[in-house]
Motif scaffolding. Sequence first.
Motif, mmCIF file in Angstrom:
data_model
loop_
_atom_site.group_PDB
_atom_site.id
_atom_site.type_symbol
_atom_site.label_atom_id
_atom_site.label_comp_id
_atom_site.label_asym_id
_atom_site.label_seq_id
_atom_site.Cartn_x
_atom_site.Cartn_y
_atom_site.Cartn_z
ATOM 1 N N ALA A 195 50.865 37.959 5.398
ATOM 2 C CA ALA A 195 51.846 36.937 5.771
ATOM 3 C C ALA A 195 52.857 37.548 6.734
ATOM 4 N N VAL A 196 53.525 36.677 7.498
ATOM 5 C CA VAL A 196 54.535 37.136 8.452
ATOM 6 C C VAL A 196 55.647 36.099 8.529
ATOM 7 N N LEU A 197 56.892 36.573 8.619
ATOM 8 C CA LEU A 197 58.042 35.690 8.776
ATOM 9 C C LEU A 197 59.176 36.483 9.423
ATOM 10 N N GLY A 198 59.475 36.201 10.667
ATOM 11 C CA GLY A 198 60.598 36.835 11.351
ATOM 12 C C GLY A 198 60.418 38.337 11.502
ATOM 13 N N ASP A 199 61.252 39.097 10.770
ATOM 14 C CA ASP A 199 61.199 40.566 10.849
ATOM 15 C C ASP A 199 60.439 41.173 9.669
ATOM 16 N N ARG A 200 59.685 40.339 8.941
ATOM 17 C CA ARG A 200 58.964 40.809 7.752
ATOM 18 C C ARG A 200 57.467 40.539 7.866
ATOM 19 N N ILE A 201 56.704 41.519 7.368
ATOM 20 C CA ILE A 201 55.251 41.415 7.342
ATOM 21 C C ILE A 201 54.779 41.830 5.962
ATOM 22 N N ALA A 202 53.823 41.090 5.401
ATOM 23 C CA ALA A 202 53.178 41.476 4.147
ATOM 24 C C ALA A 202 51.723 41.806 4.459
ATOM 25 N N VAL A 203 51.241 42.882 3.867
ATOM 26 C CA VAL A 203 49.854 43.298 4.076
ATOM 27 C C VAL A 203 49.204 43.575 2.724
ATOM 28 N N ARG A 204 47.891 43.497 2.738
ATOM 29 C CA ARG A 204 47.105 44.015 1.628
ATOM 30 C C ARG A 204 46.266 45.131 2.201
ATOM 31 N N PHE A 205 45.892 46.072 1.362
ATOM 32 C CA PHE A 205 45.130 47.199 1.876
ATOM 33 C C PHE A 205 44.224 47.769 0.803
ATOM 34 N N GLN A 206 43.256 48.536 1.264
ATOM 35 C CA GLN A 206 42.399 49.340 0.398
ATOM 36 C C GLN A 206 42.191 50.665 1.104
ATOM 37 N N TYR A 207 42.180 51.718 0.321
ATOM 38 C CA TYR A 207 41.767 52.995 0.899
ATOM 39 C C TYR A 207 40.941 53.741 -0.118
ATOM 40 N N GLU A 208 40.144 54.669 0.404
ATOM 41 C CA GLU A 208 39.314 55.511 -0.437
ATOM 42 C C GLU A 208 39.644 56.956 -0.154
ATOM 43 N N TYR B 126 43.795 49.939 -4.267
ATOM 44 C CA TYR B 126 44.072 48.578 -3.823
ATOM 45 C C TYR B 126 45.580 48.386 -3.818
ATOM 46 N N GLY B 127 46.112 47.741 -2.771
ATOM 47 C CA GLY B 127 47.549 47.572 -2.772
ATOM 48 C C GLY B 127 48.050 46.461 -1.882
ATOM 49 N N LEU C 254 61.063 49.375 14.432
ATOM 50 C CA LEU C 254 60.885 50.438 13.441
ATOM 51 C C LEU C 254 61.006 49.844 12.041
ATOM 52 N N MET C 255 60.205 50.344 11.125
ATOM 53 C CA MET C 255 60.236 49.831 9.763
ATOM 54 C C MET C 255 61.424 50.436 9.007
ATOM 55 N N ARG C 256 62.276 49.552 8.470
ATOM 56 C CA ARG C 256 63.440 50.049 7.723
ATOM 57 C C ARG C 256 63.253 49.969 6.215
ATOM 58 N N ARG C 257 62.237 49.212 5.787
ATOM 59 C CA ARG C 257 61.986 49.089 4.350
ATOM 60 C C ARG C 257 60.496 48.889 4.129
ATOM 61 N N ARG C 258 59.977 49.608 3.123
ATOM 62 C CA ARG C 258 58.556 49.490 2.752
ATOM 63 C C ARG C 258 58.466 49.519 1.237
ATOM 64 N N GLU C 259 57.836 48.502 0.681
ATOM 65 C CA GLU C 259 57.601 48.457 -0.761
ATOM 66 C C GLU C 259 56.103 48.333 -0.979
ATOM 67 N N ALA C 260 55.530 49.293 -1.730
ATOM 68 C CA ALA C 260 54.076 49.321 -1.936
ATOM 69 C C ALA C 260 53.750 49.343 -3.421
ATOM 70 N N SER C 261 52.872 48.447 -3.821
ATOM 71 C CA SER C 261 52.323 48.416 -5.170
ATOM 72 C C SER C 261 50.844 48.745 -5.054
ATOM 73 N N ILE C 262 50.377 49.715 -5.846
ATOM 74 C CA ILE C 262 49.028 50.254 -5.652
ATOM 75 C C ILE C 262 48.366 50.502 -7.001
ATOM 76 N N ASN C 263 47.089 50.167 -7.080
ATOM 77 C CA ASN C 263 46.268 50.457 -8.254
ATOM 78 C C ASN C 263 45.043 51.248 -7.815
ATOM 79 N N ASP C 264 44.638 52.202 -8.640
ATOM 80 C CA ASP C 264 43.507 53.066 -8.321
ATOM 81 C C ASP C 264 42.343 52.786 -9.262
ATOM 82 N N VAL C 265 41.138 52.768 -8.692
ATOM 83 C CA VAL C 265 39.914 52.539 -9.460
ATOM 84 C C VAL C 265 38.943 53.669 -9.138
ATOM 85 N N ARG C 266 38.399 54.288 -10.186
ATOM 86 C CA ARG C 266 37.365 55.313 -9.981
ATOM 87 C C ARG C 266 36.126 54.653 -9.401
ATOM 88 N N ILE C 267 35.537 55.310 -8.419
ATOM 89 C CA ILE C 267 34.267 54.834 -7.880
ATOM 90 C C ILE C 267 33.316 56.017 -7.751
#
Length: 152
Positions: free
Chosen positions: A78-91, A103-104, A115-128
């Motif tokens: 999602a995006v609104l003005g000066d804010r962006i929300a993302v979802r992500f996955q990494y291995e 997953y986050g 420049l990014m002045r604030r970042r909030e990340a929620s992340i869960n890890d799954v064994r693969i």
Amino acid sequence: MSRPPVPPFTEESARIKVQAAEDAWNTCDPDKVALAYTEDSVWRNRGEFVTGRDEIRAFLRRKWDRELDYALRKELWAVLGDRIAVRFQYESRDASGQWWRSYGNEQWEFDASGLMRRREASINDVRIEESERRIFGPRGDDERGVDVLPLR
């Protein structure tokens, strides 16, 4: 210092910002990644709180020292003005060779120079298992602009 695109973001400019973040993080270079954040940027990453570029660099060094063969995909949510929300996955794998998929969701807030002045990340890890991996290094040209993250 300006880091285009700058707010207010459109869907198109937000997608460019998200891809630039993915590309930078996939370098696993804390010095390069830290330049995208304000000098006094504040983060919450899982249960850790980080303030400023020096702490960001130190955090990223620790992260990539333990998350080996790190490969990331981000998607605009999602995006609104000066804010962006993302979802992500990494291995990544740990020192014992165990592979993980993380997953986050992140919420980003930018200053007027992009420049990014604030970042909030929620992340869960799954064994693969290694055979379950699906993210192998940076995104190829054929994947750019394509939302490819399945829920599982």
